[in-house]
Design an enzyme around this catalytic site. Structure first.
Site, PDB file in Angstrom:
ATOM      1  N   HIS A  65     -41.710 -26.882 -38.415  1.00 61.28           N
ATOM      2  CA  HIS A  65     -40.736 -25.971 -39.026  1.00 61.28           C
ATOM      3  C   HIS A  65     -40.387 -26.419 -40.449  1.00 61.28           C
ATOM      4  CE1 HIS A  65     -39.938 -23.271 -35.759  1.00 61.28           C
ATOM      5  NE2 HIS A  65     -39.533 -24.223 -34.938  1.00 61.28           N
ATOM      6  N   PHE A  68       0.827  -1.205   0.000  1.00 62.50           N
ATOM      7  CA  PHE A  68       0.000   0.000   0.000  1.00 62.50           C
ATOM      8  C   PHE A  68       0.865   1.261   0.000  1.00 62.50           C
ATOM      9  CE2 PHE A  68      -1.958   3.367   2.579  1.00 62.50           C
ATOM     10  CZ  PHE A  68      -3.043   3.669   1.784  1.00 62.50           C
ATOM     11  N   HIS A  70     -42.837 -30.558 -33.356  1.00 63.45           N
ATOM     12  CA  HIS A  70     -42.373 -29.158 -33.425  1.00 63.45           C
ATOM     13  C   HIS A  70     -41.430 -28.969 -34.612  1.00 63.45           C
ATOM     14  CE1 HIS A  70     -41.216 -25.251 -31.548  1.00 63.45           C
ATOM     15  NE2 HIS A  70     -40.106 -25.471 -32.230  1.00 63.45           N
ATOM     16  N   GLU A  71     -40.422 -29.840 -34.718  1.00 67.64           N
ATOM     17  CA  GLU A  71     -39.456 -29.707 -35.814  1.00 67.64           C
ATOM     18  C   GLU A  71     -40.089 -30.045 -37.163  1.00 67.64           C
ATOM     19  OE1 GLU A  71     -36.832 -28.193 -35.242  1.00 67.64           O
ATOM     20  OE2 GLU A  71     -36.887 -28.326 -33.056  1.00 67.64           O
TER      21      GLU A  71
END
Length: 622
Positions: free
Chosen positions: A428, A128, A424-425
């Protein structure tokens, strides 16, 4: 002289403070004295029934005698204790001679460990005072260039324009910089002014740092490299001091190149914070502006900076006379990607079936860093399989790994979740199959990869610089195909479409607010085209449109999403057989290639052909 007296006085203060702290700790931590004895003496105390309490911690045996004295012995063998002392302990405990005992496992610290806290405290205090002293007298600035700057190009890391591929126009812009550094006289005789600074702008991984190194390698001049974040430190004034040191070293070694990577860390627009105009970062930027004005146009110092956020830089940094030239380093096209593949393939061995041209076609949107990572992943995969060459199969698997992450084949998935992911797929993929502008489906999978439970990968056929309203709308339709399929065929919806909804909402908002594709609101920019949020600017800037317009923006976004949802719904209702066939194929194989997906449609189209013609075979016989 005063500085030296201050330093000596500081060390004396530290020593006195350390002595005081040591004395206080020693006084309060003064423990009870324990007598060290031999093993024979310890056995004798047990034989003569003088032990009232004892504790065995690890190998350390501590006993309290009847007269209150404590004795201690480090056992060499616990077996001897169990054979010789333990029987006496059990008998004496039954007779009430030994009141209590305790066994515990433990590690006995050496005697010197107790002094470590004092050593650390002493070191912290010394550090310090030394740092404070250096800050006051400027001594801390002398080691700046040694620790922060590379003032020469490592021969092993030397780059030239031959190492840069896919950026032919960018290299042409930098050739005259190299020529000036090699032969500045011909430019001076013509009165030409070489740009003081060149700003390389572009997405991450496109080769901005590599271009800067190539310029230095071609010119054969010193290459000073530093990051923008290295200028800003805890101590006030250190950033400005480092800027002065940087340009001081550059002037001593001209001609040279100064490269500042990620300059937006220090060159952000001033007046955008809450701390006023005198914070450390702004002082550093001011010093950088002054230094770039401080050397002449043909002084032999070229400053090259790189950033992917040119929109947040201070205008004073971009004016002529500082960064005179901006070069955009964008994504490479197909030819550029093929050239980059060949550069990174120099030290690798490939099988004869590897075609760099086809790989370049299938890696649209990849940067140079992505391509380097792709080939490295392929090499690692080939080595894992004990192959001597990198094959096309390893490259294709690495492309998927770079795009979507590694497969998680060991992850256990319940049948209900597999079925949900499959539909889901399939949604798509089928929606993309019947959209005019959608990219062709390359692969469908329900094997978890990265954070996704499954994926439908569509690869574009060609590089495009612009996108139309129809293309963006059909992108939204394709993103919503998974959610619509869940609703139609499972009569429920899941959280798996969260990312799709987020991306679809973002595209719709950009169509309305950024690209002027709303017929009701017209070709007007609502808000800022800058995604960066500045707290200070946010307090002083009002929104550029009214609450009424904000409500209309929300209505238009909702209308686009609603129309896209209905379009996807109609496609999936019209092609229910294809959706179910694709989902069942995914449940069986888990992954479908483009050819396998296309094969699903062939028998279904043949079966529906007579109905499509509107003729009944029975009526035809009549």
């Amino acid at each position: 002289m005063n500085k030296k007296r201050f330093g000596a006085r500081g060390i004396i203060y530290v020593l006195l403070l350390f002595a005081l702290v040591f004395a206080v700790f020693s006084y309060f931590n003064k423990g009870e004295e324990v007598k060290k004895i031999s093993y024979g003496e310890m056995v004798n105390y047990f034989n003569t029934e003088q032990v009232s309490l004892f504790e065995l911690e690890g190998a350390k045996l501590t006993c309290q005698l009847k007269d209150g004295t404590k004795v201690q012995h480090e056992l060499l063998s616990l077996g001897m204790f169990e054979a010789e002392i333990m029987p006496m302990v059990l008998e004496q405990q039954k007779a009430g001679i030994i009141e209590d005992y305790n066994f515990s496992e433990g590690f006995v610290l050496p005697w010197w460990v107790s002094f470590l806290p004092y050593v650390f405290l002493f070191g912290a205090l010394i550090l310090f005072f030394v740092m404070t002293n250096r800050q006051m007298n400027g001594a801390g600035r002398t080691g700046f260039t040694k620790s922060r700057i590379r003032n020469e190009v490592d021969p092993a890391d030397k780059k030239t324009f031959a190492d840069v591929a896919g950026a032919d126009e960018e290299k042409e812009e930098l050739v005259e910089i190299v020529d000036f550094l090699k032969a500045p006289r011909k430019y001076m005789e013509l009165g030409a002014r070489i740009p003081k600074g060149v700003l390389l702008v572009g997405p991450p991984g496109t080769g901005k740092t590599l271009l800067a190194k190539a310029v230095a390698g071609e010119a054969g001049v010193p290459f000073f490299s530093i990051s923008g974040s290295d200028f800003v430190e805890l101590y006030v004034g250190m950033g400005a001091s480092r800027v002065r040191e940087l340009f001081g070293e550059a002037k001593k070694n001209n001609p040279c190149i100064v490269f500042i990577d990620e300059i937006d860390a220090v060159g952000r627009r001033r007046g955008t914070g809450l701390g006023g105009g005198h914070d450390e970062r702004e002082q550093t930027l001011n010093q950088l502006l002054v230094e770039m004005d401080g050397f002449g146009s043909n002084a032999g110092i070229i400053v090259i900076a790189a950033t992917n956020r040119a929109d947040v830089l201070d205008p004073a940094l971009l004016r002529p006379g500082r960064f005179d030239r901006q070069i955009y380093v964008g994504y490479p096209d197909q030819e550029g990607r093929e050239a980059i593949l060949k550069v990174h393939a120099r030290k690798k061995t490939f099988a004869p079936d590897v075609d760099f041209s086809n790989i370049a076609k299938g890696t649209i949107g990849f940067t140079g860093a992505d391509i380097e990572n792709l080939l490295n992943e392929a090499a690692l995969l080939a080595a894992r399989r004990a192959k001597k060459e990198i094959g096309q199969q390893e490259i294709e698997e690495s492309i998927m790994k770079v795009i979507a992450g590694p497969e998680k084949k060991s992850r256990k998935i319940v049948e209900k979740e597999r079925r949900l992911t499959a539909f889901h797929e399939a949604g798509h993929a089928v929606v993309a199959q019947f959209l005019e502008t959608a990219d062709p489906v390359h692969e469908i999978s329900i094997i978890p990869r990265g954070r996704a439970g499954g994926y439908t990968l569509s690869l574009p056929k060609e590089d495009l610089s612009y996108s139309t309203r129809k293309v963006m709308f059909e992108q939204i339709v394709g993103l919503l195909g998974g959610r619509v399929s869940e609703q139609l065929y499972l009569e429920d919806i899941s959280t798996g479409a969260s990312n799709d909804i987020q991306r679809a909402s973002g595209i719709a908002r950009q169509m309305v607010t950024k690209y002027g594709m709303s017929e009701k609101l017209g070709p007007i920019l609502y808000g800022s085209d800058n995604d960066e949020v500045f707290i200070g600017r946010d307090f002083t800037t009002q929104r550029a449109y009214s609450e009424n317009v904000a409500a209309k923006i929300d209505e238009e976004i909702h209308a686009i999403i609603d129309r896209a949802y209905k379009t996807a719904e109609q496609i999936l209702k019209d092609h229910e057989a294809e959706v179910r066939a694709t989902a069942e194929a995914l449940l069986t194989k888990e992954r479908l290639t483009a050819e396998e997906f296309a094969a699903i449609f062939a028998p279904i189209e043949q079966e529906s052909a007579p109905e499509a013609d509107g003729k009944n075979p029975e009526n035809n016989e009549e």
